[in-house]
Design a protein around this motif. Sequence first.
Motif, PDB file in Angstrom:
ATOM      1  N   GLY A 168      40.793  32.423  96.390  1.00 22.77           N
ATOM      2  CA  GLY A 168      39.668  32.698  95.556  1.00 22.77           C
ATOM      3  C   GLY A 168      38.627  31.429  95.704  1.00 22.77           C
ATOM      4  O   GLY A 168      37.635  31.653  95.741  1.00 22.77           O
ATOM      5  N   SER A 169      39.324  30.268  95.550  1.00 16.93           N
ATOM      6  CA  SER A 169      38.621  28.966  95.358  1.00 16.93           C
ATOM      7  C   SER A 169      37.946  28.764  96.314  1.00 16.93           C
ATOM      8  O   SER A 169      36.623  28.678  96.500  1.00 16.93           O
ATOM      9  CB  SER A 169      39.457  28.008  94.890  1.00 16.93           C
ATOM     10  N   SER A 226      34.944  31.590  97.119  1.00 20.02           N
ATOM     11  CA  SER A 226      34.030  31.761  96.123  1.00 20.02           C
ATOM     12  C   SER A 226      33.067  30.196  96.560  1.00 20.02           C
ATOM     13  O   SER A 226      31.871  30.333  96.485  1.00 20.02           O
ATOM     14  CB  SER A 226      34.303  31.662  94.562  1.00 20.02           C
ATOM     15  N   THR A 227      33.797  29.191  96.683  1.00 22.62           N
ATOM     16  CA  THR A 227      32.828  27.981  97.282  1.00 22.62           C
ATOM     17  C   THR A 227      32.247  28.251  98.367  1.00 22.62           C
ATOM     18  O   THR A 227      31.050  27.835  98.656  1.00 22.62           O
ATOM     19  CB  THR A 227      33.882  26.966  97.488  1.00 22.62           C
ATOM     20  N   ASP A 245      29.147  30.774  97.393  1.00 22.54           N
ATOM     21  CA  ASP A 245      28.250  30.492  96.246  1.00 22.54           C
ATOM     22  C   ASP A 245      27.749  29.094  96.407  1.00 22.54           C
ATOM     23  O   ASP A 245      26.775  28.928  95.454  1.00 22.54           O
ATOM     24  CB  ASP A 245      29.107  30.644  94.836  1.00 22.54           C
ATOM     25  N   THR A 303      24.200  36.603 100.364  1.00 31.05           N
ATOM     26  CA  THR A 303      24.714  36.542  98.740  1.00 31.05           C
ATOM     27  C   THR A 303      23.755  37.794  98.138  1.00 31.05           C
ATOM     28  O   THR A 303      24.193  38.389  97.293  1.00 31.05           O
ATOM     29  CB  THR A 303      24.752  35.640  98.162  1.00 31.05           C
ATOM     30  N   LEU A 351      35.529  39.465  96.154  1.00 30.92           N
ATOM     31  CA  LEU A 351      34.513  38.265  95.617  1.00 30.92           C
ATOM     32  C   LEU A 351      34.660  38.400  94.226  1.00 30.92           C
ATOM     33  O   LEU A 351      34.566  37.286  93.514  1.00 30.92           O
ATOM     34  CB  LEU A 351      33.019  38.434  96.251  1.00 30.92           C
ATOM     35  N   SER A 352      34.692  39.617  93.356  1.00 31.55           N
ATOM     36  CA  SER A 352      34.516  39.638  91.785  1.00 31.55           C
ATOM     37  C   SER A 352      35.815  39.011  91.442  1.00 31.55           C
ATOM     38  O   SER A 352      35.795  38.380  90.500  1.00 31.55           O
ATOM     39  CB  SER A 352      33.998  40.933  91.476  1.00 31.55           C
ATOM     40  N   ARG A 377      36.124  34.850  92.283  1.00 29.21           N
ATOM     41  CA  ARG A 377      35.459  34.185  91.331  1.00 29.21           C
ATOM     42  C   ARG A 377      36.090  33.888  90.370  1.00 29.21           C
ATOM     43  O   ARG A 377      35.470  32.947  89.407  1.00 29.21           O
ATOM     44  CB  ARG A 377      33.864  34.808  91.256  1.00 29.21           C
ATOM     45  N   TRP A 391      39.166  32.553  90.126  1.00 28.50           N
ATOM     46  CA  TRP A 391      40.155  31.885  90.591  1.00 28.50           C
ATOM     47  C   TRP A 391      40.630  30.706  89.465  1.00 28.50           C
ATOM     48  O   TRP A 391      42.000  30.672  89.638  1.00 28.50           O
ATOM     49  CB  TRP A 391      39.960  31.149  91.965  1.00 28.50           C
TER      50      TRP A 391
END
Length: 314
Positions: free
Chosen positions: A27-28, A31-32, A35, A116, A197-198, A201, A203
């Motif tokens: 997740g990290s 999302s990085t 985003d 995005t 992704l939900s 984020r 994480w």
Amino acid sequence: MPTPLRNIAAVVLLLAAVLLGTGSLLGSAASTMIDTPEPLQRILGPLATDPELRRVLPDELGAVLGQRLTGDTAIPGQLAGPLQDAIDSAGGALLDGPGFPAAWATTIETARADFTTRLADAADAADVAGAAGGGQVTLRLDLAPLLGSGYDTLQASLDGSALGALLPTTLSLPPAVLDTGWPSAQQLPTETLNAWLSVARAWGWMLAGALVAAAAGLLLATRSGRPWAVLSGGLMALALGGGARLWIGYLGPGTTTAAAPGVESLVTARMLAALEGELAAVATILVTSGIVLLLLGAVWGWWAARDRDVPVRG
């Protein structure tokens, strides 16, 4: 609580800790990447000097630039041929202008922001309509910043010539979008990507949950049960690491329905390589952690058994 139930609950908690830790790692990274601008710039930025991109991009830019100049300016139709010849002659010089690296960076960031934004729109449409709504969201490249840089280079190359005198000082450059077609609906449906992704984020919460679950499991287990709980966590980490390695190739070219030509295929290949690298790194962490936990559990179990076998003196 009876001893067997305590140890079973401890094993479940250690397994949950490994699952949550794995989710936190993935997740990290996800999302990085999606985003923040830095990862995509690091992945796609080097393409600005890639020989293959410099081979295919000038033709792409030249064709679009020629269409814009002949269709949107007052240049006489009979000069369209000489103008296109001049653009073709400039060729690689379109990528040598001082503004090209910045223009390429702008194209990359525009692609990320567009991706995005359309993902968010698709999620909103799904919430309202109860379906995927906006269709499959794929990565698109807007060549407008590159065209602006290329036009500056073209003007400089034709400065002082009769043809150069006909070029407008500024050129209107609406979006010129290339669709990479990736990811396809067969590879990763937009609805699924948004769902992932939900979760990704969150994480940080998953990491906190992993730490709490691990601590609770070790505290709940009996002295003889703790090594087994650690061993179970190690086996889970090894299984997840092996699964990640098997999944590495799933998003690759083998599952792409149609390879996009030229610029699109280069960008897609670089993105796939980056995703494979991220998954490989997570898989390596999981396998290494699994081996460490297995060794720790085995040594811990041996030590606990040894202490039980040592007779008490006195």
